[in-house]
Design a protein around this motif. Structure first.
Motif, PDB file in Angstrom:
ATOM      1  N   LYS A 190       0.833  -1.208   0.000  1.00 32.70           N
ATOM      2  CA  LYS A 190       0.000   0.000   0.000  1.00 32.70           C
ATOM      3  C   LYS A 190       0.861   1.248   0.000  1.00 32.70           C
ATOM      4  N   GLU A 191       1.909   1.265   0.819  1.00 33.95           N
ATOM      5  CA  GLU A 191       2.799   2.430   0.868  1.00 33.95           C
ATOM      6  C   GLU A 191       3.479   2.654  -0.487  1.00 33.95           C
ATOM      7  N   LEU A 192       3.910   1.571  -1.119  1.00 31.06           N
ATOM      8  CA  LEU A 192       4.576   1.680  -2.424  1.00 31.06           C
ATOM      9  C   LEU A 192       3.616   2.193  -3.491  1.00 31.06           C
ATOM     10  N   LEU A 193       2.382   1.705  -3.460  1.00 36.91           N
ATOM     11  CA  LEU A 193       1.413   2.139  -4.469  1.00 36.91           C
ATOM     12  C   LEU A 193       0.943   3.571  -4.230  1.00 36.91           C
ATOM     13  N   VAL A 194       1.024   4.059  -3.008  1.00 39.13           N
ATOM     14  CA  VAL A 194       0.738   5.470  -2.736  1.00 39.13           C
ATOM     15  C   VAL A 194       1.811   6.336  -3.412  1.00 39.13           C
ATOM     16  N   ILE A 195       3.064   5.926  -3.299  1.00 40.09           N
ATOM     17  CA  ILE A 195       4.151   6.652  -3.974  1.00 40.09           C
ATOM     18  C   ILE A 195       3.915   6.630  -5.481  1.00 40.09           C
ATOM     19  N   LYS A 196       3.536   5.467  -6.008  1.00 41.57           N
ATOM     20  CA  LYS A 196       3.279   5.349  -7.454  1.00 41.57           C
ATOM     21  C   LYS A 196       2.139   6.265  -7.884  1.00 41.57           C
ATOM     22  N   ALA A 197       1.070   6.292  -7.098  1.00 44.09           N
ATOM     23  CA  ALA A 197      -0.088   7.142  -7.422  1.00 44.09           C
ATOM     24  C   ALA A 197       0.283   8.616  -7.364  1.00 44.09           C
ATOM     25  N   ASN A 198       1.062   8.990  -6.367  1.00 48.65           N
ATOM     26  CA  ASN A 198       1.491  10.382  -6.244  1.00 48.65           C
ATOM     27  C   ASN A 198       2.350  10.796  -7.425  1.00 48.65           C
TER      28      ASN A 198
END
Length: 87
Positions: free
Chosen positions: A74-82
């Motif tokens: 989830k943390e990694l995909l938040v970075i990707k989304a940002n």
């Protein structure tokens, strides 16, 4: 391209901080590279978590609990989304 490099470095920092096997001095270079590849391929938390679990299990022959993998996914995909939003 520079933005993508910056994003990849954020992934590396987060994954090094995660340190699921308490190696303290890194030692996850191959797993981090494989995980970053998976981040580029997947957008689903569950799929990414399972891939991360399998990457680390393959290297260390120790299973990380899926809940821990979900949290980091989830943390990694938040970075990707940002990163995707800031173009």
């Amino acid at each position: 391209m520079r933005k993508e490099l910056q994003t990849n470095l954020q992934y590396v920092d987060l994954l090094n901080e995660w340190d699921p096997f308490n190696l303290t001095n890194g030692g996850y270079d191959t797993e981090i590279a494989d995980t970053i590849q998976a981040i580029h391929e997947l957008d689903d938390y569950d799929e990414l978590a399972k891939r991360i679990q399998s990457i680390y299990d393959f290297s260390f022959e120790k299973m990380i609990p899926l809940e821990e993998c979900l949290k980091i996914a989830k943390e990694l995909l938040v970075i990707k989304a940002n990163d995707a939003c800031s173009i």
